[in-house]
Design a protein around this motif. Structure first.
Motif, PDB file in Angstrom:
ATOM      1  N   CYS A 138       0.854  -1.184   0.000  1.00 32.47           N
ATOM      2  CA  CYS A 138       0.000   0.000   0.000  1.00 32.47           C
ATOM      3  C   CYS A 138       0.896   1.243   0.000  1.00 32.47           C
ATOM      4  O   CYS A 138       1.777   1.370   0.854  1.00 32.47           O
ATOM      5  CB  CYS A 138      -0.893   0.003   1.239  1.00 32.47           C
ATOM      6  SG  CYS A 138      -1.730   1.588   1.470  1.00 32.47           S
ATOM      7  N   THR A 140       0.267   4.109   0.945  1.00 32.28           N
ATOM      8  CA  THR A 140       0.015   4.987   2.085  1.00 32.28           C
ATOM      9  C   THR A 140       0.557   4.409   3.395  1.00 32.28           C
ATOM     10  O   THR A 140       1.350   5.045   4.090  1.00 32.28           O
ATOM     11  CB  THR A 140      -1.494   5.265   2.231  1.00 32.28           C
ATOM     12  OG1 THR A 140      -1.981   5.723   0.970  1.00 32.28           O
ATOM     13  CG2 THR A 140      -1.758   6.302   3.301  1.00 32.28           C
ATOM     14  N   CYS A 141       0.131   3.168   3.742  1.00 35.00           N
ATOM     15  CA  CYS A 141       0.544   2.622   5.037  1.00 35.00           C
ATOM     16  C   CYS A 141       1.621   1.555   4.901  1.00 35.00           C
ATOM     17  O   CYS A 141       2.210   1.143   5.902  1.00 35.00           O
ATOM     18  CB  CYS A 141      -0.665   2.054   5.790  1.00 35.00           C
ATOM     19  SG  CYS A 141      -1.301   0.541   5.059  1.00 35.00           S
ATOM     20  N   VAL A 143       1.434  -1.685   4.082  1.00 39.50           N
ATOM     21  CA  VAL A 143       1.176  -3.112   4.301  1.00 39.50           C
ATOM     22  C   VAL A 143       1.269  -3.864   2.968  1.00 39.50           C
ATOM     23  O   VAL A 143       1.106  -3.283   1.893  1.00 39.50           O
ATOM     24  CB  VAL A 143      -0.214  -3.384   4.937  1.00 39.50           C
ATOM     25  CG1 VAL A 143      -0.328  -2.702   6.293  1.00 39.50           C
ATOM     26  CG2 VAL A 143      -1.335  -2.975   3.988  1.00 39.50           C
ATOM     27  N   CYS A 150      -5.973  -2.933   3.874  1.00 37.88           N
ATOM     28  CA  CYS A 150      -6.015  -1.799   4.792  1.00 37.88           C
ATOM     29  C   CYS A 150      -7.182  -0.898   4.382  1.00 37.88           C
ATOM     30  O   CYS A 150      -7.823  -1.126   3.374  1.00 37.88           O
ATOM     31  CB  CYS A 150      -4.696  -1.035   4.737  1.00 37.88           C
ATOM     32  SG  CYS A 150      -4.255  -0.524   3.068  1.00 37.88           S
ATOM     33  N   CYS A 152      -6.908   2.313   3.719  1.00 39.18           N
ATOM     34  CA  CYS A 152      -6.449   3.535   3.050  1.00 39.18           C
ATOM     35  C   CYS A 152      -7.261   3.748   1.778  1.00 39.18           C
ATOM     36  O   CYS A 152      -7.675   2.793   1.130  1.00 39.18           O
ATOM     37  CB  CYS A 152      -4.976   3.413   2.666  1.00 39.18           C
ATOM     38  SG  CYS A 152      -3.909   3.062   4.064  1.00 39.18           S
TER      39      CYS A 152
HETATM   40 ZN    ZN Z   1      -2.815   1.145   3.461  1.00 38.12          ZN
END
Ligand code: ZN
Ligand code: ZN
Length: 172
Positions: A138, A140-141, A143, A150, A152
């Motif tokens: 991901c 953004t985060c 994972v 997630c 996101c």
């Molecule tokens: Zn994410």
């Protein structure tokens, strides 16, 4: 490994089976995506038909990569076919067609190692993926989206466009 032309001639068109092992250290150092690998086991046969020599077979090795999208290590069970044709270097057939794949033979042996190494390296991916449809990390985060989803709200990329993005990365 070298194959003696005299051995092929003696067999009168009967294929000569061979086995060879290619050292992995050199191969690994020549492909920057390969993180580790087993020696390459090659198996094939060589035959003389008229003035031409044919060498065909298959190579196998386990090769470790890091997935270019999700960064997970994975092992690729590589199986690479090879097929080469040779003619004596003074044979007129070599000059007949510029695009021909026939390789000139110098001396009285077919030297296989360098050729097989090239064939093997060419078959290795320059953009290794653990799975063709690996979802990657991901943005953004961070994972691994193959393992967890997630919440996101990343902009969804059309999978066909994602493939195109890979293509551009690949051709760099
Ligand atoms: Zn994410
Ligand atoms: Zn992956």
């Amino acid at each position: 490994m070298n194959i003696k032309l005299a051995d092929l001639e003696r067999r009168n068109g009967e294929p000569l089976p061979f086995k060879a092992t290619l050292d992995e250290v050199d191969l690994k150092s020549r492909h920057h995506e390969i993180r580790g690998m087993t020696p390459v086991e090659a198996e094939g046969e060589a035959v003389q038909l008229g003035n031409l020599y044919y060498v065909t077979g298959k190579m196998k090795a386990d090769v470790n990569f890091i997935c270019a999208r999700c960064l997970n290590p994975f092992t690729h069970h590589a199986s690479v076919s090879f097929s080469e044709t040779f003619a004596p270097e003074d044979d007129p057939i070599l000059g007949e067609d510029e695009d021909s794949d026939i390789l000139p033979l110098e001396g009285d042996e077919i030297e296989l190692d360098a050729l097989l190494q090239e064939d093997f390296l060419l078959a290795m991916p320059t953009f290794p993926l653990c799975e063709d449809d690996c979802k990657g990390l991901c943005p953004t985060c961070g994972v691994n989206r193959n393992e967890v989803s997630c919440s996101c709200t990343n902009e969804r990329i059309d999978p066909r466009l994602a493939g195109l993005a890979d293509f551009f990365k690949d051709s760099k």
